[in-house]
Design a protein around this motif. Structure first.
Motif, PDB file in Angstrom:
ATOM      1  N   ASP A  59       3.601   5.794   3.639  1.00 15.57           N
ATOM      2  CA  ASP A  59       2.784   7.011   3.677  1.00 15.57           C
ATOM      3  C   ASP A  59       3.660   8.241   3.810  1.00 15.57           C
ATOM      4  OD1 ASP A  59      -0.014   5.887   3.823  1.00 15.57           O
ATOM      5  OD2 ASP A  59       0.891   4.875   5.550  1.00 15.57           O
ATOM      6  N   LEU A  60       3.212   9.326   3.132  1.00 16.57           N
ATOM      7  CA  LEU A  60       3.864  10.622   3.260  1.00 16.57           C
ATOM      8  C   LEU A  60       3.258  11.325   4.470  1.00 16.57           C
ATOM      9  CD1 LEU A  60       5.758  12.830   2.144  1.00 16.57           C
ATOM     10  CD2 LEU A  60       3.865  13.603   0.700  1.00 16.57           C
ATOM     11  N   VAL A  61       4.047  11.519   5.534  1.00 17.91           N
ATOM     12  CA  VAL A  61       3.496  12.063   6.786  1.00 17.91           C
ATOM     13  C   VAL A  61       3.812  13.543   6.978  1.00 17.91           C
ATOM     14  CG1 VAL A  61       3.486   9.839   7.947  1.00 17.91           C
ATOM     15  CG2 VAL A  61       5.541  11.255   8.054  1.00 17.91           C
ATOM     16  N   LYS A  62       4.849  14.051   6.295  1.00 14.20           N
ATOM     17  CA  LYS A  62       5.188  15.462   6.466  1.00 14.20           C
ATOM     18  C   LYS A  62       6.096  15.917   5.330  1.00 14.20           C
ATOM     19  CE  LYS A  62       7.815  16.645   9.954  1.00 14.20           C
ATOM     20  NZ  LYS A  62       8.292  16.994  11.325  1.00 14.20           N
ATOM     21  N   VAL A  63       5.931  17.197   4.923  1.00 16.29           N
ATOM     22  CA  VAL A  63       6.768  17.793   3.885  1.00 16.29           C
ATOM     23  C   VAL A  63       7.350  19.092   4.428  1.00 16.29           C
ATOM     24  CG1 VAL A  63       6.882  18.757   1.563  1.00 16.29           C
ATOM     25  CG2 VAL A  63       5.404  16.787   2.028  1.00 16.29           C
ATOM     26  N   LYS A 115       0.856  -1.184   0.000  1.00 14.12           N
ATOM     27  CA  LYS A 115       0.000   0.000   0.000  1.00 14.12           C
ATOM     28  C   LYS A 115       0.893   1.236   0.000  1.00 14.12           C
ATOM     29  CE  LYS A 115      -3.684  -2.254   2.687  1.00 14.12           C
ATOM     30  NZ  LYS A 115      -4.508  -2.184   3.924  1.00 14.12           N
ATOM     31  N   ILE A 116       0.890   1.983  -1.118  1.00 17.35           N
ATOM     32  CA  ILE A 116       1.766   3.147  -1.271  1.00 17.35           C
ATOM     33  C   ILE A 116       0.921   4.402  -1.431  1.00 17.35           C
ATOM     34  CG2 ILE A 116       3.578   4.217  -2.667  1.00 17.35           C
ATOM     35  CD1 ILE A 116       4.509   1.451  -3.430  1.00 17.35           C
ATOM     36  N   ASP A 117       1.201   5.417  -0.640  1.00 19.67           N
ATOM     37  CA  ASP A 117       0.492   6.699  -0.680  1.00 19.67           C
ATOM     38  C   ASP A 117       0.705   7.344  -2.057  1.00 19.67           C
ATOM     39  OD1 ASP A 117      -0.525   9.226  -0.330  1.00 19.67           O
ATOM     40  OD2 ASP A 117       0.399   9.535   1.635  1.00 19.67           O
ATOM     41  N   THR A 129       4.073  -5.484  14.204  1.00 20.86           N
ATOM     42  CA  THR A 129       4.189  -4.339  13.305  1.00 20.86           C
ATOM     43  C   THR A 129       5.478  -3.591  13.631  1.00 20.86           C
ATOM     44  OG1 THR A 129       1.801  -4.064  13.092  1.00 20.86           O
ATOM     45  CG2 THR A 129       3.184  -2.170  12.535  1.00 20.86           C
ATOM     46  N   PHE A 130       6.333  -3.450  12.607  1.00 17.32           N
ATOM     47  CA  PHE A 130       7.519  -2.607  12.703  1.00 17.32           C
ATOM     48  C   PHE A 130       7.234  -1.309  11.957  1.00 17.32           C
ATOM     49  CE2 PHE A 130       9.328  -6.836  13.261  1.00 17.32           C
ATOM     50  CZ  PHE A 130      10.220  -6.636  14.303  1.00 17.32           C
ATOM     51  N   ALA A 131       7.693  -0.173  12.505  1.00 14.41           N
ATOM     52  CA  ALA A 131       7.461   1.117  11.855  1.00 14.41           C
ATOM     53  C   ALA A 131       8.690   2.002  12.011  1.00 14.41           C
ATOM     54  CB  ALA A 131       6.236   1.808  12.453  1.00 14.41           C
ATOM     55  N   PHE A 132       8.957   2.795  10.964  1.00 14.30           N
ATOM     56  CA  PHE A 132      10.049   3.761  11.013  1.00 14.30           C
ATOM     57  C   PHE A 132       9.782   4.847   9.971  1.00 14.30           C
ATOM     58  CE2 PHE A 132      11.192   0.416   8.051  1.00 14.30           C
ATOM     59  CZ  PHE A 132      11.626   1.102   6.923  1.00 14.30           C
ATOM     60  N   THR A 133      10.449   5.979  10.152  1.00 16.62           N
ATOM     61  CA  THR A 133      10.283   7.114   9.237  1.00 16.62           C
ATOM     62  C   THR A 133      11.655   7.554   8.739  1.00 16.62           C
ATOM     63  OG1 THR A 133       8.308   7.873  10.399  1.00 16.62           O
ATOM     64  CG2 THR A 133       9.423   9.467   8.975  1.00 16.62           C
ATOM     65  N   ILE A 134      11.752   7.748   7.410  1.00 16.79           N
ATOM     66  CA  ILE A 134      12.995   8.217   6.791  1.00 16.79           C
ATOM     67  C   ILE A 134      12.704   9.475   5.985  1.00 16.79           C
ATOM     68  CG2 ILE A 134      14.834   7.678   5.147  1.00 16.79           C
ATOM     69  CD1 ILE A 134      14.592   4.791   5.874  1.00 16.79           C
ATOM     70  N   VAL A 135      13.622  10.423   6.060  1.00 17.14           N
ATOM     71  CA  VAL A 135      13.480  11.675   5.312  1.00 17.14           C
ATOM     72  C   VAL A 135      14.256  11.556   3.998  1.00 17.14           C
ATOM     73  CG1 VAL A 135      13.844  14.158   5.321  1.00 17.14           C
ATOM     74  CG2 VAL A 135      13.266  12.976   7.452  1.00 17.14           C
ATOM     75  N   PHE A 136      13.550  11.713   2.865  1.00 23.87           N
ATOM     76  CA  PHE A 136      14.168  11.723   1.540  1.00 23.87           C
ATOM     77  C   PHE A 136      13.980  13.098   0.906  1.00 23.87           C
ATOM     78  CE2 PHE A 136      13.011   7.182   2.021  1.00 23.87           C
ATOM     79  CZ  PHE A 136      14.277   6.638   1.894  1.00 23.87           C
ATOM     80  N   ASP A 137      14.884  13.453   0.009  1.00 24.77           N
ATOM     81  CA  ASP A 137      14.765  14.727  -0.710  1.00 24.77           C
ATOM     82  C   ASP A 137      13.952  14.536  -1.982  1.00 24.77           C
ATOM     83  OD1 ASP A 137      16.197  16.102   1.144  1.00 24.77           O
ATOM     84  OD2 ASP A 137      18.124  15.906   0.095  1.00 24.77           O
ATOM     85  N   ASP A 178       9.864  21.888   2.937  1.00 26.27           N
ATOM     86  CA  ASP A 178      10.645  22.336   1.783  1.00 26.27           C
ATOM     87  C   ASP A 178      10.866  21.147   0.836  1.00 26.27           C
ATOM     88  OD1 ASP A 178      12.002  24.048   0.156  1.00 26.27           O
ATOM     89  OD2 ASP A 178      13.855  24.035   1.317  1.00 26.27           O
ATOM     90  N   LYS A 179      12.134  20.722   0.634  1.00 25.28           N
ATOM     91  CA  LYS A 179      12.414  19.601  -0.257  1.00 25.28           C
ATOM     92  C   LYS A 179      12.456  18.267   0.495  1.00 25.28           C
ATOM     93  CE  LYS A 179      15.138  22.414  -3.471  1.00 25.28           C
ATOM     94  NZ  LYS A 179      16.454  22.609  -4.120  1.00 25.28           N
ATOM     95  N   SER A 180      12.355  18.304   1.816  1.00 30.05           N
ATOM     96  CA  SER A 180      12.431  17.082   2.625  1.00 30.05           C
ATOM     97  C   SER A 180      11.050  16.450   2.753  1.00 30.05           C
ATOM     98  CB  SER A 180      12.992  17.401   4.012  1.00 30.05           C
ATOM     99  OG  SER A 180      14.292  17.926   3.910  1.00 30.05           O
ATOM    100  N   HIS A 181      10.956  15.166   2.391  1.00 33.08           N
ATOM    101  CA  HIS A 181       9.704  14.421   2.484  1.00 33.08           C
ATOM    102  C   HIS A 181       9.869  13.304   3.515  1.00 33.08           C
ATOM    103  CE1 HIS A 181       8.856  16.686  -1.074  1.00 33.08           C
ATOM    104  NE2 HIS A 181       7.700  16.072  -1.299  1.00 33.08           N
ATOM    105  N   HIS A 182       9.041  13.358   4.572  1.00 23.40           N
ATOM    106  CA  HIS A 182       9.101  12.366   5.637  1.00 23.40           C
ATOM    107  C   HIS A 182       8.205  11.181   5.260  1.00 23.40           C
ATOM    108  CE1 HIS A 182      11.013  15.123   8.695  1.00 23.40           C
ATOM    109  NE2 HIS A 182      10.663  15.970   7.734  1.00 23.40           N
ATOM    110  N   ILE A 183       8.824  10.044   4.991  1.00 19.95           N
ATOM    111  CA  ILE A 183       8.094   8.860   4.532  1.00 19.95           C
ATOM    112  C   ILE A 183       8.061   7.841   5.665  1.00 19.95           C
ATOM    113  CG2 ILE A 183       7.881   7.106   2.754  1.00 19.95           C
ATOM    114  CD1 ILE A 183       7.791   9.954   1.669  1.00 19.95           C
ATOM    115  N   GLU A 184       6.844   7.412   6.053  1.00 19.33           N
ATOM    116  CA  GLU A 184       6.694   6.403   7.105  1.00 19.33           C
ATOM    117  C   GLU A 184       6.456   5.033   6.478  1.00 19.33           C
ATOM    118  OE1 GLU A 184       4.314   6.165  11.256  1.00 19.33           O
ATOM    119  OE2 GLU A 184       3.037   6.116   9.477  1.00 19.33           O
ATOM    120  N   PHE A 185       7.190   4.040   6.957  1.00 18.66           N
ATOM    121  CA  PHE A 185       7.064   2.665   6.485  1.00 18.66           C
ATOM    122  C   PHE A 185       6.538   1.812   7.638  1.00 18.66           C
ATOM    123  CE2 PHE A 185      10.326   4.687   4.009  1.00 18.66           C
ATOM    124  CZ  PHE A 185      10.171   4.208   2.713  1.00 18.66           C
ATOM    125  N   GLN A 186       5.561   0.962   7.326  1.00 20.81           N
ATOM    126  CA  GLN A 186       5.050   0.009   8.305  1.00 20.81           C
ATOM    127  C   GLN A 186       5.031  -1.381   7.675  1.00 20.81           C
ATOM    128  OE1 GLN A 186       1.271   1.042   9.991  1.00 20.81           O
ATOM    129  NE2 GLN A 186       2.084   2.773  11.164  1.00 20.81           N
TER     130      GLN A 186
END
Length: 736
Positions: free
Chosen positions: A506-510, A465-467, A582-590, A512-520
């Motif tokens: 899921d995209l949880v926060k933006v 499931k991809i946002d 359930t494992f969850a983490f968030t990574i910031v990508f440009d 500027d150019k940084s996109h916070h992507i949450e993976f579950q």
């Protein structure tokens, strides 16, 4: 006194021939080195410091090549003596001490005697640090007595007496003068006769026995004039001048002081000092280079010794643990009968010790696995290369998910091997993340395809499931992300049967150019007990594993945690027994369209010139030969294969190549040594290392051997040809 010291240098060289074996004398390099050193002494005694330093520099170079500690010490002694004569006293001390370091590695007490004596001279009579100088003199005296050389004992005691007299300690110096007066007539020589008379004059002047003092001073001046001992003659005039001044004969004192200054001025010519400066600078540069080479050699030896010791340490720990466990078992059985609280406390302490030893064994196991895993890179190069060959030769398989999964799995395995080998570096945050353009959907599908076999074997489904609001292309380290997802999803599949594994992005926060992507990553498998949830991220830990259940190394989640730390992220866990995890983490990508295009463009290699390069591949592995040759010929270049370094040297005598691809770990002769021999021949063809070693392990040695660049197996063909083109261009530009 300087003249006496310089003569000793020649005696040192001459005595070396009598102390050396006949077999050594016959060795041409050592014979030539001794000849050069003797010539350096000759120039030094003649006051030609420029030529003496040049010859001493050459003798030091040759002595270092043949690793003769004695000749190295002799060369340093000559260099220091030149600098001493040129009043470069600090430098003289430095090189005397360098010579003493090498002399102490030999069993030649004569050269140790000379170097200690010369250091005593500089510290006493130039630096005026008499306490230090006298210590060196007394050390020199020990060596003179050890070799039972009476003439050398007289010489050293003469120096000690002079030093004590210079600072007014006549009572301390007199026993040495008394010995000299007793034995000098029989064992002394012309080189010390002037100073011998001068010291007697100084002593009797101190005792106010003026007639004896004047007689000795005049005799010293007479002998110094006759024998041409200018340096000692100058000191005799100086001390006689002091004696006359004390007596009140000011005119005669002035005349002798004038003679002292005149002789000193004649000894030291300004022109000689200037010419010697150039040779001295070159000498220092050579010394710095030798120090660097020595450090690199010692570093390589230490590294090799460390690798050999790892297995020994591992075996020692295993044996120690077995013995410890045996002792513990006997101890517990013995104390079980007593059933006392005190004995139970001791048992608990033993359990803690056993736990610590188990942790040490776990660390040793990691090091052992790292060593074994290093060898996996070579067959992985064959897997990746042959996969690419299949894709190139069978275009109908280009869209095959199986072949794509094979290639992806091989790359993942390579990354896993690298992480195992460098797990300590990961913990020390020395791994740098890459900036690559990628599509999240494509990466997750690749992971899904690679794990399809595990999913089918456990009758599981993988649901993605991809946002849709996530940009098509992001910038970040896609390979590390794929490793994280691969570990977590494979872990979920192994502990789930007849169920589902859901991957939500899921995209949880933006910002500027940084996109916070949450993976579950969620599953409805066996779950993890609350007491075990903190343990699962430790290395080699597997919770609830049975003999025939859940394959794996126990490294997966440990690697995940450390990789996420590189992304400045943390992993969270929610789990219940029998319900799922359930494992969850968030990574910031440009997200930067312009930077994305720039990165994509940088990947391209300009081969539009259509130029055909002639490439020599030096590789002993037949599979790797096949893969490398296919890559080269596919890019319209001609490829020549040889199995080892000697074959490479032979073909380079006959043919010219545009570039050489050199393996490192080969039989008969290594890639490093082969490269050195190629450079010695004067061949400037670019040499690129193709190796399974980690790059940071070999970079220094590769560059020092003469290699131009390094490619780590397996590699992207485009990257290889980008490096080839760059190196060939650099070589052509250098020629122009």
């Amino acid at each position: 006194m300087h003249q006496i010291r310089l003569l000793l240098l020649l005696l040192c060289l001459l005595s070396s021939f009598s102390n050396r074996s006949f077999a050594q004398i016959k060795t041409p390099p050592k014979t030539e080195t001794r000849k050069i050193a003797r010539l350096a002494v000759k120039y030094l005694n003649a006051g030609n410091f420029e030529k003496s330093l040049t010859k001493a520099r050459l003798s030091l170079h040759e002595a270092s090549i043949i690793k003769d500690d004695y000749l190295i010490a002799v060369s340093y002694n000559i260099i220091a003596a030149n600098l001493d004569e040129l009043s470069e006293f600090d430098k003289a001390i430095f090189y005397y001490k360098k010579g003493l370091t090498y002399a102490n590695k030999t069993d030649n007490d004569t050269i140790k005697n000379f170097l200690n004596n010369n250091l005593g001279n500089v510290y006493c009579f130039e630096k005026k640090q008499y306490e230090i100088g006298i210590k060196y003199y007394k050390k020199s005296l020990e060596y003179s007595q050890k070799v039972a050389d009476t003439s050398q004992i007289i010489f050293t005691k003469l120096n000690i007496a002079w030093a004590y007299f210079d600072i007014g300690h006549f009572d301390e110096g007199f026993p040495y003068l008394e010995y000299i007066n007793k034995y000098h007539p029989k064992y002394g020589n012309k080189s010390t006769i002037v100073v011998f008379n001068m010291l007697n004059g100084m002593y009797y002047s101190h005792k106010a026995e003026n007639n004896k003092a004047e007689s000795y001073f005049l005799n010293a001046i007479k002998l110094g004039t006759k024998e041409g001992e200018n340096s000692d003659l100058a000191y005799a005039h100086q001390e006689y001048s002091k004696f006359l001044l004390k007596r009140g004969d000011y005119k005669a004192a002035y005349e002798n002081l004038t003679l002292y200054n005149k002789i000193i001025d004649e000894i030291y010519k300004e022109d000689k000092v200037k010419k010697a400066g150039v040779a001295g600078i070159n000498l220092e540069l050579d010394e710095y280079k030798r120090e660097i080479d020595k450090i690199e050699t010692e570093k390589d030896i230490q590294f090799q010794n460390l690798r050999k010791s790892e297995i020994i340490v591992f075996l020692f720990i295993i044996v120690f643990l077995v013995l410890l466990l045996l002792l513990y078992s006997l101890y517990r059985n013995f104390n079980f009968k007593k059933k006392s609280n005190h004995d139970l406390t001791l048992a608990n302490e033993e359990l803690l010790i056993a736990k610590e030893k188990a942790e040490e064994a776990s660390y040793a196991k990691t090091q052992f696995v790292s060593t074994i895993s290093h060898e996996l890179r070579t067959p992985l190069y064959g897997v990746v290369g042959i996969t690419n060959m299949l894709l190139d030769e069978h275009k109908e398989l280009a869209n095959s998910p199986h072949l794509s999964s094979l290639k992806f799995s091989a790359r993942y395995l390579l990354s896993l091997v690298n992480d195992i080998l460098q797990i300590n570096k990961i913990e020390e945050n020395r791994i740098v993340l890459e900036s690559l353009t990628f599509n999240i959907s494509d990466e997750i599908k690749m992971v899904k395809n690679a794990l399809s076999f595990i999913a089918q074997s456990h009758n599981n489904k993988i649901i993605i499931k991809i946002d849709p609001t996530i940009p098509e292309y992001l910038i970040g380290d896609k390979l590390r992300l794929a490793q994280i997802l691969m570990n977590l999803i494979s872990n979920a599949l192994k502990f789930t049967k007849n169920g589902e594994v859901i991957v939500s992005v899921d995209l949880v926060k933006v910002e500027d150019k940084s996109h916070h992507i949450e993976f579950q990553i969620s599953d409805n498998g066996v779950g993890i007990a609350a007491a075990d949830q903190d343990k699962i991220f430790e290395k080699f830990v597997q919770i609830g594993r049975k003999d025939n259940d859940y394959q794996g190394t126990g490294l997966g989640l440990a690697i995940v945690k450390r990789l996420l730390k590189l992304f400045n992220s943390e992993i969270s866990l929610e789990s219940q027994i029998g319900i799922g995890t359930t494992f969850a983490f968030t990574i910031v990508f440009d997200y930067d369209p312009e930077k994305t295009n720039e990165i994509i463009n940088n990947i391209k290699v300009d081969l539009s010139s259509g130029q055909i390069f002639k490439v020599l591949v030096v590789e002993d592995n037949k599979i790797n030969q096949t893969v490398t040759k296919k890559i080269i010929e596919k890019n319209n270049c001609s490829c020549f294969l040889v199995d080892d370094g000697f074959q490479a040297l032979d073909i380079l005598n006959k043919e010219v190549f545009d570039v050489i691809l050199m393996d490192i770990n080969m039989p008969l002769i290594s890639g490093f040594e082969t490269t050195r021999k190629i450079r010695i021949k004067g061949i400037t063809t670019p040499i690129i290392a193709l190796t399974a070693f980690a790059k940071d392990e070999i970079t220094e040695e590769a560059l020092s051997a003469g290699m131009n660049d390094i490619m780590i197996k397996p590699f992207e063909p485009l990257k290889l040809f980008q490096v080839i083109n760059d190196q060939i261009k650099k070589t052509k530009n250098a020629v122009i």
